[in-house]
Design a protein around this motif. Sequence first.
Motif, PDB file in Angstrom:
ATOM      1  N   ASP A  42       0.964  -1.260   0.168  1.00  0.00           N
ATOM      2  CA  ASP A  42       0.043  -0.274  -0.103  1.00  0.00           C
ATOM      3  C   ASP A  42       1.331   1.404  -0.358  1.00  0.00           C
ATOM      4  OD1 ASP A  42       0.301   0.655   2.923  1.00  0.00           O
ATOM      5  OD2 ASP A  42      -0.959  -1.063   3.571  1.00  0.00           O
ATOM      6  N   ALA A  43       0.279   2.968   0.228  1.00  0.00           N
ATOM      7  CA  ALA A  43       0.701   3.840  -0.276  1.00  0.00           C
ATOM      8  C   ALA A  43       1.596   3.456   1.301  1.00  0.00           C
ATOM      9  CB  ALA A  43      -0.187   5.119  -0.395  1.00  0.00           C
ATOM     10  N   HIS A  44       1.558   3.419   2.554  1.00  0.00           N
ATOM     11  CA  HIS A  44       2.140   3.687   3.693  1.00  0.00           C
ATOM     12  C   HIS A  44       3.723   3.067   3.015  1.00  0.00           C
ATOM     13  CE1 HIS A  44      -2.063   3.786   5.151  1.00  0.00           C
ATOM     14  NE2 HIS A  44      -1.974   5.037   5.879  1.00  0.00           N
ATOM     15  N   ILE A  45       3.667   2.242   2.631  1.00  0.00           N
ATOM     16  CA  ILE A  45       5.259   2.035   2.613  1.00  0.00           C
ATOM     17  C   ILE A  45       5.843   2.557   2.098  1.00  0.00           C
ATOM     18  CG2 ILE A  45       6.594  -0.500   1.963  1.00  0.00           C
ATOM     19  CD1 ILE A  45       4.191  -1.422   3.896  1.00  0.00           C
ATOM     20  N   GLU A  46       5.076   2.762   0.606  1.00  0.00           N
ATOM     21  CA  GLU A  46       6.114   4.360   0.113  1.00  0.00           C
ATOM     22  C   GLU A  46       6.670   4.901   0.219  1.00  0.00           C
ATOM     23  OE1 GLU A  46       5.450   6.520  -4.374  1.00  0.00           O
ATOM     24  OE2 GLU A  46       3.910   4.887  -3.848  1.00  0.00           O
ATOM     25  N   GLN A  47       5.676   5.468   1.344  1.00  0.00           N
ATOM     26  CA  GLN A  47       5.967   7.260   1.853  1.00  0.00           C
ATOM     27  C   GLN A  47       6.909   7.282   2.618  1.00  0.00           C
ATOM     28  OE1 GLN A  47       1.706   7.789   3.967  1.00  0.00           O
ATOM     29  NE2 GLN A  47       1.199   8.377   1.398  1.00  0.00           N
ATOM     30  N   ILE A  48       6.638   5.791   3.859  1.00  0.00           N
ATOM     31  CA  ILE A  48       7.813   5.331   5.181  1.00  0.00           C
ATOM     32  C   ILE A  48       9.167   5.357   4.818  1.00  0.00           C
ATOM     33  CG2 ILE A  48       8.711   3.603   6.586  1.00  0.00           C
ATOM     34  CD1 ILE A  48       5.352   3.338   7.749  1.00  0.00           C
ATOM     35  N   PHE A  49       9.105   4.509   3.034  1.00  0.00           N
ATOM     36  CA  PHE A  49      10.230   3.964   2.516  1.00  0.00           C
ATOM     37  C   PHE A  49      11.138   5.550   2.226  1.00  0.00           C
ATOM     38  CE2 PHE A  49      13.069   3.045  -0.728  1.00  0.00           C
ATOM     39  CZ  PHE A  49      14.063   2.062  -0.581  1.00  0.00           C
ATOM     40  N   LEU A  50      10.225   6.384   1.308  1.00  0.00           N
ATOM     41  CA  LEU A  50      11.236   7.115   0.772  1.00  0.00           C
ATOM     42  C   LEU A  50      10.945   8.713   1.715  1.00  0.00           C
ATOM     43  CD1 LEU A  50       8.452   7.952  -2.094  1.00  0.00           C
ATOM     44  CD2 LEU A  50      11.094   7.014  -2.286  1.00  0.00           C
ATOM     45  N   GLN A  51      10.357   8.998   3.109  1.00  0.00           N
ATOM     46  CA  GLN A  51      10.667   9.115   3.626  1.00  0.00           C
ATOM     47  C   GLN A  51      11.712   8.847   5.152  1.00  0.00           C
ATOM     48  OE1 GLN A  51       9.990  12.434   5.856  1.00  0.00           O
ATOM     49  NE2 GLN A  51       7.841  12.297   4.259  1.00  0.00           N
ATOM     50  N   THR A  52      11.978   7.810   4.794  1.00  0.00           N
ATOM     51  CA  THR A  52      13.739   6.775   5.471  1.00  0.00           C
ATOM     52  C   THR A  52      14.830   7.274   4.521  1.00  0.00           C
ATOM     53  OG1 THR A  52      12.254   5.424   6.940  1.00  0.00           O
ATOM     54  CG2 THR A  52      14.884   5.075   6.657  1.00  0.00           C
ATOM     55  N   LEU A  53      15.162   7.325   3.597  1.00  0.00           N
ATOM     56  CA  LEU A  53      15.583   7.622   2.463  1.00  0.00           C
ATOM     57  C   LEU A  53      15.997   9.104   2.404  1.00  0.00           C
ATOM     58  CD1 LEU A  53      17.323   5.668  -0.268  1.00  0.00           C
ATOM     59  CD2 LEU A  53      15.307   6.857  -1.104  1.00  0.00           C
TER      60      LEU A  53
END
Length: 104
Positions: free
Chosen positions: A87-98
């Motif tokens: 879901d979109a949460h995975i993408e958001q958390i991954f991009l924020q962490t990156l």
Amino acid sequence: MDLDAIKAELIDDQAAVQFADWFKAFSDPTRVKIIGALLRRELCVHDLTVLLEMGQSAVSHQLRYLRNLRIVKRRKVGKTVYYSLDDAHIEQIFLQTLQHTNHG
């Protein structure tokens, strides 16, 4: 705020374990690369083995781990299984962490 009020709002044990397990998924460089690739588009195991220059069994093992944590999902077309982020949460958390990692 007193300690009793804070204690009443603490994350329960089961949720804390699930939370920690979820972040363990991001502690492996191979899994991070898989998630990074799946940010771009849905991919099959073969595509991931080529991109990561790894064996199929190793990639499949990591995908199974990520699927069990509901970080990735799969879609079967004939004999080919395609993977994407759950879901979109995975993408958001991954991009924020990156972004945080690259900051500084």
